[in-house]
Design an enzyme around this catalytic site. Structure first.
Site, PDB file in Angstrom:
ATOM      1  N   GLU A 128      47.385  39.264  54.312  1.00  0.00           N
ATOM      2  CA  GLU A 128      48.138  38.021  54.224  1.00  0.00           C
ATOM      3  C   GLU A 128      49.351  38.187  53.311  1.00  0.00           C
ATOM      4  OE1 GLU A 128      44.780  34.733  55.318  1.00  0.00           O
ATOM      5  OE2 GLU A 128      44.797  35.444  53.266  1.00  0.00           O
ATOM      6  N   CYS A 138      54.972  36.746  48.124  1.00  0.00           N
ATOM      7  CA  CYS A 138      53.765  37.301  47.510  1.00  0.00           C
ATOM      8  C   CYS A 138      53.184  38.313  48.491  1.00  0.00           C
ATOM      9  CB  CYS A 138      52.788  36.156  47.243  1.00  0.00           C
ATOM     10  SG  CYS A 138      51.229  36.706  46.551  1.00  0.00           S
ATOM     11  N   CYS A 182      39.705  44.571  48.277  1.00  0.00           N
ATOM     12  CA  CYS A 182      39.895  45.034  46.899  1.00  0.00           C
ATOM     13  C   CYS A 182      38.611  45.709  46.453  1.00  0.00           C
ATOM     14  CB  CYS A 182      40.215  43.841  45.998  1.00  0.00           C
ATOM     15  SG  CYS A 182      40.725  44.297  44.328  1.00  0.00           S
ATOM     16  N   CYS A 236      37.726  35.241  42.473  1.00  0.00           N
ATOM     17  CA  CYS A 236      38.779  35.588  43.442  1.00  0.00           C
ATOM     18  C   CYS A 236      38.202  35.777  44.838  1.00  0.00           C
ATOM     19  CB  CYS A 236      39.475  36.864  42.982  1.00  0.00           C
ATOM     20  SG  CYS A 236      40.653  37.506  44.185  1.00  0.00           S
ATOM     21  N   CYS A 261      46.984  31.150  45.200  1.00  0.00           N
ATOM     22  CA  CYS A 261      46.486  32.345  44.503  1.00  0.00           C
ATOM     23  C   CYS A 261      44.987  32.482  44.665  1.00  0.00           C
ATOM     24  CB  CYS A 261      46.689  32.223  43.004  1.00  0.00           C
ATOM     25  SG  CYS A 261      48.357  32.094  42.491  1.00  0.00           S
TER      26      CYS A 261
HETATM   27  N1  SAH Z   1      44.738  42.362  41.870  1.00  0.00           N
HETATM   28  C1  SAH Z   1      45.839  41.878  41.124  1.00  0.00           C
HETATM   29  C2  SAH Z   1      46.818  41.073  41.936  1.00  0.00           C
HETATM   30  C3  SAH Z   1      46.260  40.072  42.922  1.00  0.00           C
HETATM   31  S1  SAH Z   1      45.532  38.614  42.277  1.00  0.00           S
HETATM   32  C4  SAH Z   1      45.355  41.091  39.937  1.00  0.00           C
HETATM   33  O1  SAH Z   1      44.177  40.823  39.861  1.00  0.00           O
HETATM   34  O2  SAH Z   1      46.171  40.796  39.074  1.00  0.00           O
HETATM   35  C5  SAH Z   1      46.910  37.589  41.817  1.00  0.00           C
HETATM   36  C6  SAH Z   1      46.567  36.536  40.748  1.00  0.00           C
HETATM   37  O3  SAH Z   1      45.800  35.462  41.314  1.00  0.00           O
HETATM   38  C7  SAH Z   1      45.732  37.117  39.622  1.00  0.00           C
HETATM   39  O4  SAH Z   1      46.139  36.661  38.364  1.00  0.00           O
HETATM   40  C8  SAH Z   1      44.378  36.579  39.960  1.00  0.00           C
HETATM   41  O5  SAH Z   1      43.582  36.613  38.840  1.00  0.00           O
HETATM   42  C9  SAH Z   1      44.704  35.197  40.459  1.00  0.00           C
HETATM   43  N2  SAH Z   1      43.611  34.560  41.188  1.00  0.00           N
HETATM   44  C10 SAH Z   1      42.666  35.155  41.906  1.00  0.00           C
HETATM   45  N3  SAH Z   1      41.804  34.247  42.429  1.00  0.00           N
HETATM   46  C11 SAH Z   1      42.244  33.049  42.034  1.00  0.00           C
HETATM   47  C12 SAH Z   1      41.802  31.705  42.285  1.00  0.00           C
HETATM   48  N4  SAH Z   1      40.749  31.452  43.054  1.00  0.00           N
HETATM   49  N5  SAH Z   1      42.502  30.694  41.728  1.00  0.00           N
HETATM   50  C13 SAH Z   1      43.592  30.950  40.978  1.00  0.00           C
HETATM   51  N6  SAH Z   1      44.057  32.180  40.732  1.00  0.00           N
HETATM   52  C14 SAH Z   1      43.391  33.227  41.239  1.00  0.00           C
HETATM   53 FE1  SF4 Z   2      41.043  42.265  43.201  1.00  0.00          FE
HETATM   54 FE2  SF4 Z   2      41.091  39.586  43.164  1.00  0.00          FE
HETATM   55 FE3  SF4 Z   2      40.351  40.925  40.988  1.00  0.00          FE
HETATM   56 FE4  SF4 Z   2      42.930  40.956  41.749  1.00  0.00          FE
HETATM   57  S1  SF4 Z   2      41.769  39.153  41.046  1.00  0.00           S
HETATM   58  S2  SF4 Z   2      41.685  42.714  41.071  1.00  0.00           S
HETATM   59  S3  SF4 Z   2      42.679  40.939  43.983  1.00  0.00           S
HETATM   60  S4  SF4 Z   2      39.262  40.932  42.959  1.00  0.00           S
END
Ligand code: SAH
Ligand code: SF4
Length: 396
Positions: A115, A128, A135, A142, A370
């Site tokens: 996505e 984005c 992952c 997440c 996010c």
């Molecule tokens: N793997 C990388 C980049 C992808 S996640 C990382 O973890 O940084 C991008 C951002 O979205 C990260 O800060 C992650 O912690 C946040 N994120 C993930 N799940 C989320 C959720 N359910 N609600 C809000 N932010 C979330």
């Molecule tokens: Fe992977 Fe989601 Fe953790 Fe980012 S926040 S490292 S995408 S599991």
């Protein structure tokens, strides 16, 4: 393998097998492009010039057909078309949110899907992008973390997401026309699916292409890489990419961070902060963004806010703290903190002298916010129970 070696690297990038054995020119560094042209018959003496010309056609003008490369001889264009293709991921679906956010599902080699989200704002437009299908990490809040890693994206597939969005926004310049200063796609964030620092080389090569002045030419200050904290790759990111850094911090004690961001068990808060402290200087960037997802009753107390400031101050890290209201997804084992709680938390940080913007939730109606990203084909792979068990939660 040392105990601190990355957990990932069992899944390798699978190079794209193209029809009739043709090579995709997208995603090759300038040097690789030059070598590839020579390998397929371009005379060495001409190779540098041809590389520059083809590069500009692909990345500056968005051309996908060699026949349109009008400053190349016709016979040479035919020769190129025999050996090469210019290929980017294919858009499967496009959803547009009430607030203008666009979510694309794109298909890459092997039939996998990732996505990509475009977020328009008044003064900028942010894309984005994803770096992996799924992952390896399992952050408990997440959605992507519930999907196991399928594979790393290639550099072509990463920069291809940017090219795909420029296609959709109709933002390639027309030859001869003046350069457009106000871009619809002005910023890139590596905050889609996957952990970019577990796919370092491909992410680096793709971002170098996006920054190249003779192509997409986005400033490195308009590209933000978000990592959960792959400590050994942070210095390399500063040296070899030089973009802005965001860190998924999310907790102020190792006990809580071990659960929310399990990579913390490998590299804990102290090790992470040490690596972050030298980033701004080496990358010549101003400050690091600390991302902090607000989870009701888990990490959102006043004490947490004070501890967070204390960590950042102790290491003298120039920082901005981005508070992210938790975005729910089906089966998520957490709740979003109340608006009052988020505001109170933000205020403590602000009073301590740090910017503490609360991230506006965008595209929620299309599950584009996010942490909500996950390939449709992979949805519901895990049950709510499994997720809760893994998150170490007992919510009755
Ligand atoms: N793997 C990388 C980049 C992808 S996640 C990382 O973890 O940084 C991008 C951002 O979205 C990260 O800060 C992650 O912690 C946040 N994120 C993930 N799940 C989320 C959720 N359910 N609600 C809000 N932010 C979330
Ligand atoms: Fe992977 Fe989601 Fe953790 Fe980012 S926040 S490292 S995408 S599991």
């Amino acid at each position: 393998m040392s105990p601190k070696a990355p957990i990932t690297q069992d899944v390798m990038t699978i190079p794209r097998k193209l029809p009739e054995g043709k090579v995709n020119l997208v995603g090759l560094t300038r040097d690789r492009l030059r070598e590839t042209l020579i390998e397929h018959g371009t005379p060495e003496k001409q190779a540098k010039m041809r590389t520059g010309q083809i590069w500009q056609w692909i990345y500056q003008w968005g051309v996908r057909d060699f026949a349109e490369m009008t400053n190349l001889a016709k016979a040479y264009r035919t020769q190129l078309a025999e050996h090469f293709v210019i290929e980017i991921p294919e858009v499967v679906t496009r959803q547009v949110s009430e607030d203008g956010t666009r979510k694309y599902l794109v298909r890459i080699a092997g039939g996998h899907e990732v996505e990509v989200v475009y977020i328009p704002e008044d003064d900028r437009g942010t894309l984005c992008i994803s770096s992996q299908v799924g992952c390896t990490l399992t952050c408990s809040f997440c959605h992507t973390g519930t999907q196991k890693l399928v594979r790393n994206l290639t550099a072509a597939e990463i920069v291809g997401q940017v090219m795909m969005a420029r296609d959709d926004l109709d933002e390639w310049p027309v030859p001869g026309a003046p350069k457009d200063e106000t871009r619809l796609l002005s910023n890139i964030v590596l905050m889609g699916m996957g952990e970019p620092l577990y796919n370092f080389e491909n992410v680096r090569d793709a971002m170098k292409i996006a920054m190249d002045p003779e192509g997409i030419s986005l400033s490195r200050r308009r590209i933000t890489l978000s990592t959960s904290g792959v400590v050994p790759e942070i210095a390399r990111t500063a040296q070899e990419i030089g973009c802005l850094l965001a860190i998924s911090f999310h907790a102020t004690t190792n006990e809580v961070r071990d659960v929310l961001v399990p990579i913390n068990k490998r590299w804990n808060i102290e090790e992470l902060l040490q690596a972050l402290a030298s980033y701004p200087k080496v990358s010549n960037s101003e400050r690091i963004t600390f991302e902090y997802v607000m989870l009701d009753g888990v990490n959102d107390s006043d004490e947490d806010a004070h501890r967070l400031i204390e960590h950042i101050k102790r290491h003298k890290i120039p920082a901005k703290i981005n508070l992210i209201p938790f975005n729910e997804w089906p089966g998520a084992p957490y709740k979003r903190s109340s608006n009052n709680r988020i505001r109170a938390f933000a205020n403590i940080i602000y009073q301590a002298g740090y910017a503490s913007p609360i991230r506006k939730t965008r595209g929620e109606d299309i599950m584009a916010a996010c942490g909500q990203l996950k390939s449709a084909t992979e949805r519901a792979r895990k049950s709510r129970k499994q997720i809760e068990a893994e998150a170490g939660l007992d919510r009755g």
